[in-house]
Design a protein around this motif. Structure first.
Motif, PDB file in Angstrom:
ATOM      1  N   UNK A  27      57.321  -8.178 -23.756  1.00  0.00           N
ATOM      2  CA  UNK A  27      55.882  -8.255 -23.467  1.00  0.00           C
ATOM      3  C   UNK A  27      55.178  -6.983 -23.921  1.00  0.00           C
ATOM      4  N   UNK A  28      53.877  -7.055 -24.040  1.00  0.00           N
ATOM      5  CA  UNK A  28      53.081  -5.896 -24.423  1.00  0.00           C
ATOM      6  C   UNK A  28      52.794  -5.061 -23.174  1.00  0.00           C
ATOM      7  N   UNK A  29      53.427  -3.898 -23.083  1.00  0.00           N
ATOM      8  CA  UNK A  29      53.322  -3.067 -21.886  1.00  0.00           C
ATOM      9  C   UNK A  29      51.892  -2.613 -21.621  1.00  0.00           C
ATOM     10  N   UNK A  30      51.163  -2.284 -22.686  1.00  0.00           N
ATOM     11  CA  UNK A  30      49.781  -1.808 -22.509  1.00  0.00           C
ATOM     12  C   UNK A  30      48.895  -2.906 -21.951  1.00  0.00           C
ATOM     13  N   UNK A  31      49.094  -4.138 -22.450  1.00  0.00           N
ATOM     14  CA  UNK A  31      48.290  -5.256 -21.945  1.00  0.00           C
ATOM     15  C   UNK A  31      48.576  -5.518 -20.475  1.00  0.00           C
ATOM     16  N   UNK A  32      49.859  -5.440 -20.098  1.00  0.00           N
ATOM     17  CA  UNK A  32      50.228  -5.721 -18.710  1.00  0.00           C
ATOM     18  C   UNK A  32      49.755  -4.614 -17.779  1.00  0.00           C
ATOM     19  N   UNK A  33      50.044  -3.361 -18.136  1.00  0.00           N
ATOM     20  CA  UNK A  33      49.618  -2.238 -17.284  1.00  0.00           C
ATOM     21  C   UNK A  33      48.105  -2.171 -17.187  1.00  0.00           C
ATOM     22  N   UNK A  34      47.445  -2.355 -18.329  1.00  0.00           N
ATOM     23  CA  UNK A  34      45.987  -2.308 -18.323  1.00  0.00           C
ATOM     24  C   UNK A  34      45.378  -3.467 -17.569  1.00  0.00           C
ATOM     25  N   UNK A  35      45.976  -4.652 -17.702  1.00  0.00           N
ATOM     26  CA  UNK A  35      45.446  -5.825 -17.031  1.00  0.00           C
ATOM     27  C   UNK A  35      45.624  -5.774 -15.531  1.00  0.00           C
ATOM     28  N   UNK A  36      46.745  -5.213 -15.089  1.00  0.00           N
ATOM     29  CA  UNK A  36      47.033  -5.139 -13.661  1.00  0.00           C
ATOM     30  C   UNK A  36      46.562  -3.832 -13.035  1.00  0.00           C
ATOM     31  N   UNK A 148      58.778 -13.267 -14.514  1.00  0.00           N
ATOM     32  CA  UNK A 148      57.557 -13.788 -13.904  1.00  0.00           C
ATOM     33  C   UNK A 148      56.527 -12.671 -13.771  1.00  0.00           C
ATOM     34  N   UNK A 149      55.254 -13.055 -13.708  1.00  0.00           N
ATOM     35  CA  UNK A 149      54.185 -12.063 -13.566  1.00  0.00           C
ATOM     36  C   UNK A 149      54.356 -11.218 -12.313  1.00  0.00           C
ATOM     37  N   UNK A 150      54.928 -11.808 -11.254  1.00  0.00           N
ATOM     38  CA  UNK A 150      55.125 -11.070 -10.008  1.00  0.00           C
ATOM     39  C   UNK A 150      56.107  -9.906 -10.166  1.00  0.00           C
ATOM     40  N   UNK A 151      57.034 -10.022 -11.110  1.00  0.00           N
ATOM     41  CA  UNK A 151      58.059  -8.991 -11.235  1.00  0.00           C
ATOM     42  C   UNK A 151      57.467  -7.634 -11.604  1.00  0.00           C
ATOM     43  N   UNK A 152      56.328  -7.625 -12.248  1.00  0.00           N
ATOM     44  CA  UNK A 152      55.718  -6.369 -12.679  1.00  0.00           C
ATOM     45  C   UNK A 152      55.118  -5.573 -11.518  1.00  0.00           C
ATOM     46  N   UNK A 256      39.044   4.919  -3.197  1.00  0.00           N
ATOM     47  CA  UNK A 256      39.991   5.748  -3.960  1.00  0.00           C
ATOM     48  C   UNK A 256      41.159   6.286  -3.140  1.00  0.00           C
ATOM     49  N   UNK A 257      40.960   6.852  -1.933  1.00  0.00           N
ATOM     50  CA  UNK A 257      42.099   7.417  -1.191  1.00  0.00           C
ATOM     51  C   UNK A 257      43.177   6.397  -0.838  1.00  0.00           C
ATOM     52  N   UNK A 258      42.784   5.163  -0.579  1.00  0.00           N
ATOM     53  CA  UNK A 258      43.749   4.153  -0.163  1.00  0.00           C
ATOM     54  C   UNK A 258      44.304   3.300  -1.294  1.00  0.00           C
ATOM     55  N   UNK A 259      43.829   3.528  -2.517  1.00  0.00           N
ATOM     56  CA  UNK A 259      44.259   2.718  -3.660  1.00  0.00           C
ATOM     57  C   UNK A 259      45.538   3.302  -4.245  1.00  0.00           C
ATOM     58  N   UNK A 260      46.668   2.931  -3.667  1.00  0.00           N
ATOM     59  CA  UNK A 260      47.962   3.508  -4.047  1.00  0.00           C
ATOM     60  C   UNK A 260      48.769   2.590  -4.956  1.00  0.00           C
ATOM     61  N   UNK A 261      48.297   1.382  -5.191  1.00  0.00           N
ATOM     62  CA  UNK A 261      49.067   0.391  -5.933  1.00  0.00           C
ATOM     63  C   UNK A 261      49.401   0.791  -7.375  1.00  0.00           C
ATOM     64  N   UNK A 262      48.595   1.581  -8.088  1.00  0.00           N
ATOM     65  CA  UNK A 262      48.971   1.918  -9.468  1.00  0.00           C
ATOM     66  C   UNK A 262      50.324   2.611  -9.591  1.00  0.00           C
ATOM     67  N   UNK A 263      50.690   3.418  -8.596  1.00  0.00           N
ATOM     68  CA  UNK A 263      51.980   4.119  -8.634  1.00  0.00           C
ATOM     69  C   UNK A 263      53.037   3.453  -7.770  1.00  0.00           C
ATOM     70  N   UNK A 264      52.615   2.617  -6.826  1.00  0.00           N
ATOM     71  CA  UNK A 264      53.523   2.049  -5.836  1.00  0.00           C
ATOM     72  C   UNK A 264      53.900   0.605  -6.123  1.00  0.00           C
ATOM     73  N   UNK A 265      52.977  -0.171  -6.659  1.00  0.00           N
ATOM     74  CA  UNK A 265      53.171  -1.602  -6.764  1.00  0.00           C
ATOM     75  C   UNK A 265      52.706  -2.298  -5.496  1.00  0.00           C
ATOM     76  N   UNK A 266      52.941  -3.589  -5.428  1.00  0.00           N
ATOM     77  CA  UNK A 266      52.497  -4.398  -4.294  1.00  0.00           C
ATOM     78  C   UNK A 266      53.627  -4.523  -3.279  1.00  0.00           C
ATOM     79  N   UNK A 267      53.457  -3.886  -2.133  1.00  0.00           N
ATOM     80  CA  UNK A 267      54.472  -3.946  -1.070  1.00  0.00           C
ATOM     81  C   UNK A 267      54.219  -5.104  -0.104  1.00  0.00           C
ATOM     82  N   UNK A 268      53.448  -6.073  -0.530  1.00  0.00           N
ATOM     83  CA  UNK A 268      53.198  -7.286   0.231  1.00  0.00           C
ATOM     84  C   UNK A 268      52.686  -6.983   1.645  1.00  0.00           C
TER      85      UNK A 268
END
Length: 350
Positions: A27-36, A148-152, A256-268
């Motif tokens: 997959x295109x890493x830039x498209x996925x990282x940028x899109x998510x 799957x898209x969720x794996x990212x 901004x202070x609570x937006x940790x998902x870019x480095x953490x991912x989705x912990x559900x």
């Protein structure tokens, strides 16, 4: 007033970059990282699961404040990756932190908002006088099928909150929920990985329910975005919370202070609760925090929270447990093969 007595977080140190997952599947890493808007995610160690993560988060909460575990009369663990299909995680957590058998305990499931549902339950029990303190945990070792898209984004981590009425560090002034039968995401019994309804995940799922809960609590309290210093929304990726914040007229500075998902991912189940913890890590007395979780299936819980003087008193020590920022620092990077082994996607033959 009922509120948060103390809180704690646990995030595994192992991480994998989104570009490494994309490399394996062509997959295109830039498209996925940028899109998510997600660039890396946490990975559990070989001996870590929802229960161990929940225990560590709960112990971190108790390290910050001298709460007698014997006075914790309720333990609720929200997750969609409980170690056992039939065997409560909450009992393990309660015993591990030294709670007495004289407690009520249960596991909650509501996709990514099961942890905040536990907070609401503890609020009712504490405010009614049935218990002194309640422990609500959101913990997950999130699943995503290979390619799957969720794996990212599916990550690992959890947050624990002790709820009570005895001089809380943050008062929960009001909470409400917005819930419908919207099958945007599900996993049937016996299936290893969840499935998602694609286009239903966004507008009929996330955005409809988060906006529904937010508008409802604004109607009930007479408040609006300008009344809050910070805001936290469920973070399946970085794009959704930023988009819903803009729709609801919250500013980028508020989230901004609570937006940790870019480095953490989705912990559900841990997602919005870890975002709240990251905000509490920097909050000062008098700060107002708005929180809206989301769980597929689908529903959203909204909270109006105000930080009190107790957060800076001798009763509470933020430095006694790692902050979210400290837990995110100094990761141990793994490649896809190590990640697959840690997640049980591949196993050693004996």
């Amino acid at each position: 007033m009922v509120g948060i007595m103390t809180y704690g977080v646990y995030i595994p140190r192992y991480r994998i970059k989104v570009e490494e997952i994309a490399r394996i599947w062509g997959a295109n890493a830039e498209d996925i990282s940028g899109g998510l808007g997600v660039y890396s995610k946490s990975v559990p160690d070989l001996d870590e699961d929802t229960a161990t993560i929940a225990v560590e988060a709960a112990r971190a909460a108790l390290a910050r404040r001298a709460i007698d575990p014997a006075k914790i009369g309720a333990v609720y663990v929200g997750s969609e990756s409980h170690p056992y299909a039939v065997k409560p995680t909450a009992c393990t957590v309660g015993e591990a932190i030294g709670a007495t058998p004289n407690m009520t305990a249960a596991d909650y499931e509501f996709a990514c908002k099961a942890g905040t549902a536990g907070i609401q339950t503890c609020m009712g029990l504490a405010k009614s006088g049935m218990i002194t303190y309640g422990l609500a945990v959101g913990s997950d070792v999130a699943q995503g099928a290979p390619s799957d898209a969720l794996e990212y984004t599916a990550a690992a981590g959890g947050a624990a909150y002790v709820i009570g009425c005895d001089d809380p560090i943050a008062t929960i002034h009001h909470t409400c929920s917005y819930t419908t039968d919207t099958p945007d995401f599900w996993r049937r019994e016996g299936q290893d990985y969840p499935r998602h309804g694609g286009r239903f995940t966004g507008d009929p799922g996330y955005f409809k329910h988060v906006q529904g809960a937010v508008n409802l609590i604004f109607e009930q309290t007479g408040k609006g975005p300008k009344d809050y210093d910070y805001a936290v929304f469920h973070q399946p990726n970085a794009k959704f919370p930023q988009r819903v914040a803009k729709i609801l007229k919250f500013t980028p500075e508020q989230i901004k202070p609570g937006l940790v998902v870019p480095r953490l991912g989705n912990t559900y189940s841990g997602s919005s609760m870890i975002g709240l913890a990251a905000t509490l890590d920097i909050a000062r007395p008098g700060d107002r925090i708005f929180v809206a979780s989301f769980g597929s299936g689908a529903g959203s819980d909204a909270f109006d929270i105000e930080v009190t003087d107790a957060i800076g008193s001798e009763k509470f020590s933020r430095d006694a447990a790692p902050t979210v920022e400290k837990l995110l620092a100094n990761p141990i990077w793994v490649d896809y093969a190590q990640y697959a082994r840690h997640k049980g996607k591949i196993v050693m033959q004996k």
